[in-house]
Motif scaffolding. Structure first.
Motif, PDB file in Angstrom:
ATOM      1  N   ILE A 190      19.439  27.327  54.319  1.00 14.70           N
ATOM      2  CA  ILE A 190      18.252  28.169  54.113  1.00 14.70           C
ATOM      3  C   ILE A 190      17.163  27.865  55.133  1.00 14.70           C
ATOM      4  O   ILE A 190      16.610  28.773  55.750  1.00 14.70           O
ATOM      5  CB  ILE A 190      17.733  28.023  52.671  1.00 14.70           C
ATOM      6  CG1 ILE A 190      18.751  28.623  51.706  1.00 14.70           C
ATOM      7  CG2 ILE A 190      16.383  28.701  52.511  1.00 14.70           C
ATOM      8  CD1 ILE A 190      18.434  28.397  50.255  1.00 14.70           C
ATOM      9  N   VAL A 191      16.837  26.612  55.344  1.00 15.77           N
ATOM     10  CA  VAL A 191      15.759  26.262  56.277  1.00 15.77           C
ATOM     11  C   VAL A 191      16.121  26.648  57.706  1.00 15.77           C
ATOM     12  O   VAL A 191      15.318  27.307  58.395  1.00 15.77           O
ATOM     13  CB  VAL A 191      15.379  24.767  56.150  1.00 15.77           C
ATOM     14  CG1 VAL A 191      14.425  24.356  57.258  1.00 15.77           C
ATOM     15  CG2 VAL A 191      14.769  24.507  54.796  1.00 15.77           C
ATOM     16  N   PRO A 192      17.299  26.292  58.231  1.00 14.28           N
ATOM     17  CA  PRO A 192      17.620  26.733  59.593  1.00 14.28           C
ATOM     18  C   PRO A 192      17.673  28.262  59.729  1.00 14.28           C
ATOM     19  O   PRO A 192      17.258  28.813  60.750  1.00 14.28           O
ATOM     20  CB  PRO A 192      18.994  26.117  59.866  1.00 14.28           C
ATOM     21  CG  PRO A 192      19.094  24.981  58.930  1.00 14.28           C
ATOM     22  CD  PRO A 192      18.300  25.359  57.721  1.00 14.28           C
ATOM     23  N   ALA A 193      18.136  28.960  58.706  1.00 14.85           N
ATOM     24  CA  ALA A 193      18.159  30.426  58.764  1.00 14.85           C
ATOM     25  C   ALA A 193      16.742  30.989  58.834  1.00 14.85           C
ATOM     26  O   ALA A 193      16.467  31.931  59.587  1.00 14.85           O
ATOM     27  CB  ALA A 193      18.902  30.991  57.566  1.00 14.85           C
ATOM     28  N   ALA A 194      15.817  30.391  58.079  1.00 15.59           N
ATOM     29  CA  ALA A 194      14.409  30.817  58.157  1.00 15.59           C
ATOM     30  C   ALA A 194      13.850  30.527  59.538  1.00 15.59           C
ATOM     31  O   ALA A 194      13.075  31.330  60.089  1.00 15.59           O
ATOM     32  CB  ALA A 194      13.591  30.115  57.080  1.00 15.59           C
ATOM     33  N   MET A 195      14.233  29.415  60.127  1.00 17.17           N
ATOM     34  CA  MET A 195      13.768  29.077  61.471  1.00 17.17           C
ATOM     35  C   MET A 195      14.310  30.057  62.516  1.00 17.17           C
ATOM     36  O   MET A 195      13.642  30.341  63.504  1.00 17.17           O
ATOM     37  CB  MET A 195      14.177  27.646  61.836  1.00 17.17           C
ATOM     38  CG  MET A 195      13.515  26.605  60.989  1.00 17.17           C
ATOM     39  SD  MET A 195      11.739  26.670  61.194  1.00 17.17           S
ATOM     40  CE  MET A 195      11.238  25.262  60.278  1.00 17.17           C
ATOM     41  N   VAL A 196      15.516  30.562  62.313  1.00 20.52           N
ATOM     42  CA  VAL A 196      16.056  31.582  63.212  1.00 20.52           C
ATOM     43  C   VAL A 196      15.217  32.853  63.121  1.00 20.52           C
ATOM     44  O   VAL A 196      14.910  33.486  64.136  1.00 20.52           O
ATOM     45  CB  VAL A 196      17.545  31.877  62.902  1.00 20.52           C
ATOM     46  CG1 VAL A 196      18.025  33.129  63.619  1.00 20.52           C
ATOM     47  CG2 VAL A 196      18.407  30.687  63.290  1.00 20.52           C
TER      48      VAL A 196
END
Length: 190
Positions: A66-72
């Motif tokens: 979830i966090v890396p996807a939000a960062m993308v």
């Protein structure tokens, strides 16, 4: 907002005279701050995408993605989305100078400053093809300065990121007929 003159006339008060009305040049997307923001956004997004590609995709990785996807998503906005925001603002914003005030008119409403304020700065792009006029909104102190004061707002001004980290700077950005704008601002501020 197709006709800047008509849009500005709708905002006039009784006995107020319109001196100038115009818009930003929608073709001018890059400014001085993009010298940092473009490489930074490409590095940010590239690093996050690389991290996601190398992520161990086993069955238990759901919440950890979830966090890396939000960062993308943030990275894609930095690379592409902010330019879409900037073009939209340039297409829908009208600037006006009257004998009393300077106005920024958007579909959401208008903002104004007294035209007689001496705290404006006029900057020209290379070759004097575009003019930007910025009014000083003062420097905040304390928590306001840290979370979204005037200095923070200036960092992101006219990048498509302005307004995300505090109030937008009061400015006319990338105006083509800058000579006329500067002349009318001087006329109005006498």
């Amino acid at each position: 907002m197709n006709d800047p003159q008509q849009t500005a006339r709708q905002q006039l008060r009784p006995d107020e005279h319109l001196y100038w009305a115009g818009v930003s040049d929608t073709a001018k997307l890059f400014g001085p701050r993009d010298g940092f923001l473009v490489p930074f956004s490409l590095l940010w997004t590239g690093f996050i995408v690389y991290s996601l590609v190398g992520f161990p995709w086993n069955g238990n990785a759901g919440p950890a993605v979830i966090v890396p996807a939000a960062m993308v998503i943030v990275g894609l906005h930095l690379v592409f989305g902010r330019f879409l925001v900037k073009v939209h603002r340039k297409r829908t914003t009208v600037y006006a100078v009257t004998d009393r005030r300077a106005l920024i008119i958007t579909p959401r409403g208008s903002r104004e400053v007294p035209v007689s304020r001496p705290d404006r700065t006029i900057t020209w792009s290379g070759g004097r093809r575009h003019c930007s006029v910025e009014w000083n909104s003062g420097d905040s102190t304390g928590v306001t300065a840290f979370l979204g004061g005037a200095a923070t707002a200036r960092i992101y001004a006219n990048t498509g990121l302005d307004g995300l980290f505090g109030p937008q700077v009061f400015a006319f950005w990338d105006v083509r007929d800058g000579e006329e704008l500067a002349r009318e601002l001087d006329r109005a501020s006498r």
